[in-house]
Structure formats: C-alpha cells, structure tokens
Design an enzyme around this catalytic site. Sequence first.
Site, PDB file in Angstrom:
ATOM      1  N   HIS A  76       0.719  -1.252   0.105  1.00 51.35           N
ATOM      2  CA  HIS A  76       0.099   0.050  -0.079  1.00 51.35           C
ATOM      3  C   HIS A  76       0.821   1.273  -0.099  1.00 51.35           C
ATOM      4  O   HIS A  76       0.452   2.407   0.696  1.00 51.35           O
ATOM      5  CB  HIS A  76      -1.137  -0.104   1.302  1.00 51.35           C
ATOM      6  CG  HIS A  76      -0.270  -0.004   2.435  1.00 51.35           C
ATOM      7  ND1 HIS A  76      -0.818  -0.892   3.715  1.00 51.35           N
ATOM      8  CD2 HIS A  76       0.635   0.384   3.110  1.00 51.35           C
ATOM      9  CE1 HIS A  76      -0.148  -0.702   4.653  1.00 51.35           C
ATOM     10  NE2 HIS A  76       0.899  -0.033   4.344  1.00 51.35           N
ATOM     11  N   HIS A 104      -1.551   4.594   9.433  1.00 55.42           N
ATOM     12  CA  HIS A 104      -0.130   5.138   9.920  1.00 55.42           C
ATOM     13  C   HIS A 104      -0.034   6.316  10.671  1.00 55.42           C
ATOM     14  O   HIS A 104       0.145   7.508  10.106  1.00 55.42           O
ATOM     15  CB  HIS A 104       0.489   5.258   8.576  1.00 55.42           C
ATOM     16  CG  HIS A 104       0.771   4.076   7.712  1.00 55.42           C
ATOM     17  ND1 HIS A 104      -0.606   3.509   7.100  1.00 55.42           N
ATOM     18  CD2 HIS A 104       1.710   3.197   7.457  1.00 55.42           C
ATOM     19  CE1 HIS A 104       0.030   2.352   6.383  1.00 55.42           C
ATOM     20  NE2 HIS A 104       1.226   2.185   6.624  1.00 55.42           N
ATOM     21  N   HIS A 157      10.198  -4.175   3.345  1.00 52.93           N
ATOM     22  CA  HIS A 157      10.689  -2.787   3.410  1.00 52.93           C
ATOM     23  C   HIS A 157      10.992  -2.238   4.803  1.00 52.93           C
ATOM     24  O   HIS A 157      10.382  -2.755   5.762  1.00 52.93           O
ATOM     25  CB  HIS A 157       9.553  -1.929   2.822  1.00 52.93           C
ATOM     26  CG  HIS A 157       8.223  -1.755   3.506  1.00 52.93           C
ATOM     27  ND1 HIS A 157       7.438  -2.901   3.695  1.00 52.93           N
ATOM     28  CD2 HIS A 157       7.622  -0.478   3.886  1.00 52.93           C
ATOM     29  CE1 HIS A 157       6.150  -2.274   4.476  1.00 52.93           C
ATOM     30  NE2 HIS A 157       6.467  -1.025   4.445  1.00 52.93           N
ATOM     31  N   GLU A 217       4.371  -5.610   8.563  1.00 50.24           N
ATOM     32  CA  GLU A 217       2.814  -5.320   7.994  1.00 50.24           C
ATOM     33  C   GLU A 217       2.250  -6.595   7.501  1.00 50.24           C
ATOM     34  O   GLU A 217       1.123  -6.743   7.163  1.00 50.24           O
ATOM     35  CB  GLU A 217       2.804  -4.305   6.879  1.00 50.24           C
ATOM     36  CG  GLU A 217       3.119  -2.907   7.366  1.00 50.24           C
ATOM     37  CD  GLU A 217       3.130  -1.741   6.417  1.00 50.24           C
ATOM     38  OE1 GLU A 217       2.890  -0.750   6.771  1.00 50.24           O
ATOM     39  OE2 GLU A 217       3.212  -2.169   5.033  1.00 50.24           O
TER      40      GLU A 217
END
Length: 281
Positions: free
Chosen positions: A12, A59, A193, A240
């Site tokens: 995302h 977030h 990431h 995530e």
Amino acid sequence: MARITAGVTSSHIPLIGRVIDTDQTDTPYWKPVFEGYEWTKEWLRKEPPDVIFLVYNDHASAFDMRIIPTFAIGCAERFPPADEGYGPRPVPVIEGAPDLAWHIAQSVIEQDFDLTIINEMALDHGLTVPLSLMFGQPKAWPCRIIPFAVNVVVYPVPSGRRCYKLGQAIRKAVQSFDEDLNVQVWGTGGMSHQIQGKRAGLINKAWDKRFLDRLADKPEELAEIEHVEYIREAGAEGIELVMWLIMRGALGAGVKELHRHYHVPASNTAVGHMVLEAGSG
Ligand code: DHB
Ligand code: FE
C-alpha cells in the site's frame, strides 16, 4: 448467507497514490508496477464483490500514541479519506457496511477476540492505495467496504499466529450473516521494506518469494513466523505482512492462487500482490 469468495493482497505504498492522482502511471519507472494489477482489474470487473472486508493498518492518521487499538473494526456508514499531511487524496468517500460490520464484531468478540468498534475514522494510504490500484479512479467505489485496522506500528503488535486465527473467526462470522452477499477479504501492506534507520531501503526478494509461495498452501507455516524474523529478514515495516495472514485465515482450506505480481523497486519497497480464490467449507 454471505460467503467469502476471494482474497486479495497488496502493498500500500503511499507514493503509488500520488502517482495515480497525478497521472504518472505510464512512466518507465512506474509502468511495470501498474501492469501487474491489470489482470486483477479485469477480474474485478467480471466478478465484483458486494462488500470488501479490508484489513489494513493506519499510519498515525486516525490513531496516534493516545489510542492504539490492536484490532479495530469500522462500523460507520461512511469514512472519509484521511489528510496525511498534503490534504486528503482526491478519492471517493468510502461507503461502509454497518449491518455486516456489527454482525462480524459480535461474532468475532464472542469467539474470544477483542475488537475495538470504531464509528468515526478517516482512512489513509493503507486502505485507499490498494483501492486505487484495483479500481482505478472511479467517481464512487464500486462496492461497500468494512475497514479493519490492525496495529503494526507501535509494539506490542499481534503475532502472525493470532492474526491467522482471527481470520478464521472472521470467516465464521461472515458465513453466519443472513444475507446473500459476495464478500472479498483483502490484506494490505508488505512486502519487505524498511523506511527509516540504518537499514532503510532494505529489500529481501528471496524471503518475499518464499512468503508468496506459501500463502495459498502452507499458511500454517507462515503463521509460525516470529516478529523477530519479519524484522530481521523483511525490515521493520515488513511486519505489515501479518495482515495478509488475517486475509488468508478467512479463506479456509483448498485455496487456489489466481494471480501473482512482484516487482522491485517501487519507492523504498518491494511491491507484492496476490489474488486467491477462497476454499470451500
Ligand atoms: C512507505 C510507507 C508505508 O506505509 C508502506 O507500507 C510502504 C512504504 C513509504 O513511506 O515509502
Ligand atoms: Fe504501510
């Protein structure tokens, strides 16, 4: 009765939203990222869901250090896109599915998972970027959406095993809703990431591939992956991926992989995307 027909996973990355909103998807850098979603767009046009149960993480847009729900289900009629610092993205308001959402909340809480019920919440790139990737730039989103926010930002965060089991409880909940609805479950975030610190920019293609390879057929193995492995192998934000396990838990046994896309680079991260047909039972 309502039935879960398919699962969709996708990174995302916020920059992807910006690229879509400013019509830069055809540039040499971005084209290969978006091409991997063409199959899914076509498939969604042919088999549109009535409702998407959309597992994502906030977030620090709707929640911050004052309130940190581990699992939060959005039960509102509608949800605005969040202002993430540059103004809200120019995307449609997200229409909810309150009746089904409240039913899932009741069923899942009765199955011993503690959910936070949210009736007012803005939705950030964790949810809106996958919608844009899958549906493009429509005037209105083509279906209703139940946002399901998971805390993967502030430790302690839930284990992969707990997420997988929660997905199984969500499956039972949906299947006991007395309305004929085609429901998809999406899981967003990942893949490897890390966006800050000394290891910023970390990508681990081999580890990502092994994760994708096992999602359809060996989810129990993935459910055993500990937090420390995600962080070591997939970077701090690789955690995530536990949200993909909620999606996978909701698909049952006998799941079929329909589509896969993996591409590096995209911003600081690897893009991973899968479409899975749900199992029976
Ligand atoms: C970035 C942020 C995210 O939340 C994410 O999942 C991937 C990338 C970023 O800032 O590049
Ligand atoms: Fe993220």
